[in-house]
Design a protein around this motif. Structure first.
Motif, PDB file in Angstrom:
ATOM      1  N   GLU A   1       0.494 -53.072  85.392  1.00 45.92           N
ATOM      2  CA  GLU A   1       0.570 -54.274  86.261  1.00 45.92           C
ATOM      3  C   GLU A   1      -0.085 -54.008  87.709  1.00 45.92           C
ATOM      4  OE1 GLU A   1       4.502 -55.972  86.464  1.00 45.92           O
ATOM      5  OE2 GLU A   1       5.126 -55.384  84.415  1.00 45.92           O
ATOM      6  N   THR A   2      -0.614 -55.041  88.248  1.00 48.02           N
ATOM      7  CA  THR A   2      -1.196 -54.967  89.515  1.00 48.02           C
ATOM      8  C   THR A   2      -1.020 -56.335  90.401  1.00 48.02           C
ATOM      9  OG1 THR A   2      -3.099 -54.128  90.656  1.00 48.02           O
ATOM     10  CG2 THR A   2      -3.620 -55.600  88.956  1.00 48.02           C
TER      11      THR A   2
ATOM     12  N   ARG B   1      -3.225 -59.441  93.070  1.00 52.82           N
ATOM     13  CA  ARG B   1      -4.495 -59.922  93.283  1.00 52.82           C
ATOM     14  C   ARG B   1      -4.194 -60.507  94.529  1.00 52.82           C
ATOM     15  NH1 ARG B   1      -6.940 -56.842  90.442  1.00 52.82           N
ATOM     16  NH2 ARG B   1      -7.186 -56.946  88.278  1.00 52.82           N
TER      17      ARG B   1
ATOM     18  N   THR C   1      -0.349 -59.490  88.224  1.00 48.92           N
ATOM     19  CA  THR C   1      -0.737 -59.800  86.874  1.00 48.92           C
ATOM     20  C   THR C   1      -0.951 -58.648  85.900  1.00 48.92           C
ATOM     21  OG1 THR C   1      -3.051 -60.715  86.139  1.00 48.92           O
ATOM     22  CG2 THR C   1      -3.163 -59.051  87.695  1.00 48.92           C
TER      23      THR C   1
ATOM     24  N   LEU D   1      -2.379 -56.046  83.399  1.00 43.59           N
ATOM     25  CA  LEU D   1      -3.480 -55.225  82.687  1.00 43.59           C
ATOM     26  C   LEU D   1      -3.398 -54.679  81.495  1.00 43.59           C
ATOM     27  CD1 LEU D   1      -4.656 -53.260  86.165  1.00 43.59           C
ATOM     28  CD2 LEU D   1      -5.359 -55.632  85.468  1.00 43.59           C
TER      29      LEU D   1
ATOM     30  N   GLU E   1      -8.383 -54.164  82.360  1.00 37.74           N
ATOM     31  CA  GLU E   1      -8.798 -55.386  82.920  1.00 37.74           C
ATOM     32  C   GLU E   1      -7.642 -56.331  82.760  1.00 37.74           C
ATOM     33  OE1 GLU E   1     -11.971 -56.923  80.377  1.00 37.74           O
ATOM     34  OE2 GLU E   1     -13.359 -55.419  81.284  1.00 37.74           O
ATOM     35  N   ASP E   2      -7.680 -57.473  83.449  1.00 39.66           N
ATOM     36  CA  ASP E   2      -6.649 -58.450  83.474  1.00 39.66           C
ATOM     37  C   ASP E   2      -6.480 -59.195  82.152  1.00 39.66           C
ATOM     38  OD1 ASP E   2      -6.993 -58.151  86.250  1.00 39.66           O
ATOM     39  OD2 ASP E   2      -6.802 -60.405  86.704  1.00 39.66           O
TER      40      ASP E   2
ATOM     41  N   THR F   1      -4.082 -64.947  79.995  1.00 38.17           N
ATOM     42  CA  THR F   1      -3.108 -65.660  80.105  1.00 38.17           C
ATOM     43  C   THR F   1      -2.268 -65.734  79.197  1.00 38.17           C
ATOM     44  OG1 THR F   1      -4.034 -67.092  81.873  1.00 38.17           O
ATOM     45  CG2 THR F   1      -1.818 -67.678  81.155  1.00 38.17           C
TER      46      THR F   1
ATOM     47  N   ALA G   1      -0.820 -62.312  78.116  1.00 35.67           N
ATOM     48  CA  ALA G   1       0.094 -61.574  79.183  1.00 35.67           C
ATOM     49  C   ALA G   1       1.448 -62.411  78.800  1.00 35.67           C
ATOM     50  CB  ALA G   1      -0.390 -62.099  80.541  1.00 35.67           C
TER      51      ALA G   1
END
Length: 691
Positions: free
Chosen positions: A479-480, A482, A593, A595, A671-672, A675, A678
């Motif tokens: 997770e990160t 933005r 978001t 990853l 990478e992300d 949607t 996720a």
């Protein structure tokens, strides 16, 4: 069994497509040579070479097995390798110990992918190649079609030696094109030779001419004689073919039927003079302790040097190391150093192995194959040599495993038992790999395919008394954030006496780092310096579980820029708690978001399947980066694919390429996640938390 010198030893690895009859041909050879008192049959589970419980149950070879045959004053070490692609490691072991690859082809099914792969592996190992077309007595057999296919696929070096005469659908007569004699078999498998050949029209003369052409290629003198239209003498034909086979310019084709044993005796007679001996082709180039090349001749009087090419690890019998002696002798009186560990190995006994049976031997000489029990520090690929000449022989090169599953014990608390069993199995089969993934808390086991791991599961139960189940491995998401968020974290607790008080203002912003970057911009001492480490510790503990799905948080910069303290109640624990509160409140405000890990794929596929693979990469949310020309009509497709989509890719690859394709897949970056992906991962994580 008596001792043989290297000039009278043939080391022959049997390979080919699964079901072609490798083990059955070997059993026929063992029976006719009286090395076995019965003709073992796979269907009956009584073969000498498929002796493992898994092989008997599955009726297919899963391990490499060795059995010696004595014939015409020669010792033939038969090395029976598995044909199933899931047990490809066995071919690597068998070919390391051999000078000749005997490639068995079904007279009914003809050339298959396993045939092609065996030929390629033999070429790579520098082995002499001999084809044996098995099952010619089958009513659906098509020997001459198979022979033409062999020539078309593998070139003009393919040379028929023994061919069948088929009459009324029966193949009872076999013609030796060297002797120009016919051998007719009766129901008792006894043969009657005859100088009168059956009527076969122009076919027989065409086959004979093919041999002459092949012989002419072996020397300029014979080529001149051929162009002059002169007949070769029988001696010239035999010598020419023998030379061509040994130098690799000819690949002889034999035929027979393992079930009836028709033609097997003729084949063994030919092998005894045709195939290269250990003395002919067993010399190797090793390296010394300085890395310089050293020629190792096949010399029984030389300093000992042997390569361990196979290991059997049994919880009841113990460890057994199979080895091939390149130089010298190996006996209980031979001091040997393991060049990987640098330590001397104690040899308690040396054995000659015949399937699962073992016989004590006074020594194993140069060019021969044997086994040593209970070498605890020795593994497959190790060199054992005399202390007086320390050299390292080339080891065994195994393919990388391509299919992974998570393994769970059915009974809680048996994780250590599973790990111990896997360690023993990996000693026996180095294509088995396993790791304990500290992040997903799973034991991930990798092998060559579904059947391979199915055998691993079965062996854990039967040999090590532990039951396991396989599941899809969890994916290590991250997770990160933005955007940025500036939040206060305040921890205050009063409990009568000294309380706890910590107060911080932390700004969270994205950054390019693997985990957390911590920075202090406090002015005026609002947060005392002695509490900075506690704030950082609180943040580093917090990033282990993100707010979305509980995965580690990466790529975050945390700037401590303000706060307050209490002269009595402030302490390290209070500021650690305050930092964790700031993290809990701030990260959700910074647009978190999910990853997903992305891997780099290199798929080596036949040209005809390139479109299929590219389409499949797209279906798995991957991106094709490019194509390159590979070897032997293959194409290399390079792509990036989410690791979550690759669990069963090896199964698809094998199906679509019929086993011809291979691939490597390694982690590249995060990478992300899209949607919808996720959202699904987050929902599953929340459901697991509730459970």
């Amino acid at each position: 069994m008596k001792q043989y010198d290297a000039k009278h030893i043939l080391n022959i690895a049997m390979a080919g497509h699964s079901g072609a009859g490798k083990t059955s041909v070997a059993e026929a050879m063992l029976y006719l040579s009286k090395a076995s008192d019965r003709l073992g049959r796979i269907a009956d589970g009584n073969t000498m070479l498929d002796y493992d419980a898994e092989e008997i149950k599955r009726k297919v070879s899963v391990l490499t097995a060795i059995a010696p045959v004595e014939w015409k004053n020669m010792k033939i070490n038969l090395i029976d390798t598995p044909g199933l692609f899931d047990f490809e490691g066995g071919i690597c072991e068998g070919f390391r110990a051999a000078e000749t690859a005997m490639i068995v082809v079904s007279a009914k099914d003809g050339i298959n992918v396993g045939t092609e792969k065996a030929v390629k592996a033999a070429d790579k190992a520098g082995l002499t190649k001999i084809f044996f077309v098995n099952g010619v007595c089958d009513e659906d057999a098509r020997f001459y079609r198979v022979l033409e296919d062999l020539k078309a696929t593998f070139g003009p070096s393919v040379c028929p030696v023994i061919v069948p005469h088929i009459e009324n659908g029966q193949a009872n007569t076999y013609i030796n094109l060297f002797e120009y004699k016919a051998y007719t078999y009766d129901k008792s498998a006894n043969s009657t030779p005859s100088d009168i050949l059956p009527e076969m029209g122009d076919r027989l003369e065409g086959l004979r001419e093919a041999i002459k052409e092949a012989v002419a290629e072996t020397s300029e003198e014979l080529m001149d004689k051929f162009f002059m239209g002169e007949e070769f003498t029988p001696e010239e034909i035999i010598l020419g073919v023998s030379q061509g086979v040994k130098d690799g310019s000819l690949c002889p084709v034999f035929c027979g039927d393992a079930q009836s044993t028709f033609g097997i005796e003729q084949f063994m007679n030919s092998l005894s003079w045709l195939a290269p001996t250990a003395a002919d082709k067993g010399a190797e180039v090793a390296v010394d302790v300085n890395g310089d090349p050293v020629d190792i001749a096949v010399n029984e009087a030389g300093a000992a040097a042997a390569i361990v090419f196979k290991t059997v690890a049994d919880p009841f019998v113990g460890k057994l190391s199979y080895f091939k002696v390149v130089s010298g002798k190996v006996s209980t009186d031979t001091p040997l150093v393991n060049m990987r560990t640098g330590k001397e190995e104690r040899i308690t006994k040396v054995l000659t192995v015949k399937g699962k049976k073992q016989e004590d031997s006074s020594y194993i000489g140069a060019g021969d194959i044997g086994a040593i029990p209970k070498l605890q520090a020795t593994i497959t690929g190790d060199t054992l040599c005399a202390p007086t000449r320390r050299v390292i022989l080339e080891g065994v090169s195994y393919p990388a495993p391509s299919f992974s599953m998570a393994m769970y014990p059915k009974k809680k608390g048996e994780e250590d038992k599973v790990a111990q069993g896997l360690t023993r199995l990996a000693e026996e089969d180095p294509t088995i790999k396993f790791v304990n993934n500290s992040e997903t808390k799973e034991m991930v086991v990798s092998g060559m395919g579904e059947q391979h791991l199915d055998v691993v599961v079965s062996k854990l139960k039967n040999k090590f008394n532990v039951e396991v189940e396989l599941k899809q491995p969890k994916v290590a998401y991250r997770e990160t954030i933005r955007s940025t968020a500036d939040v206060q974290g305040r921890h205050k607790k009063q409990s009568g006496g000294h309380g706890q008080f910590g107060d911080v203002w932390i700004k969270f912003e994205p950054c390019d780092c693997d985990s957390l970057e911590f920075e202090v911009q406090v002015v005026g001492g609002s947060v005392p310096k002695q509490f900075y480490p506690a704030v950082e510790k609180g943040l580093r503990d917090s990033i282990k579980k993100g707010p979305l799905a509980g995965y580690p948080v990466v790529g975050v910069k945390a700037i401590l820029h303000d706060g307050s303290s209490h002269p009595v109640d402030s302490n390290e624990m209070a500021f650690k708690m305050a930092a964790q509160i700031a993290f809990k409140n701030g990260i959700p405000q910074a647009r978190p978001t999910l990853l997903e890990p992305i891997g780099a794929l290199k798929a080596n596929v036949p040209d005809a399947n390139m479109g299929d693979i590219m389409g499949e990469v797209n279906k798995r949310r991957g991106r094709v980066l490019g194509m390159n020309v590979g070897e032997d009509g293959m194409q290399i497709v390079e792509a990036e694919v989410p690791m979550a989509e690759m669990a069963d890719f090896s199964v698809y690859m094998r199906q679509v390429t019929q086993g011809r394709g291979s691939f490597s897949f390694e982690f590249e970056r995060y990478e992300d996640a899209p949607t919808q992906v996720a959202q699904k991962v987050i929902e599953e994580a929340k459901a697991n938390m509730e459970d």
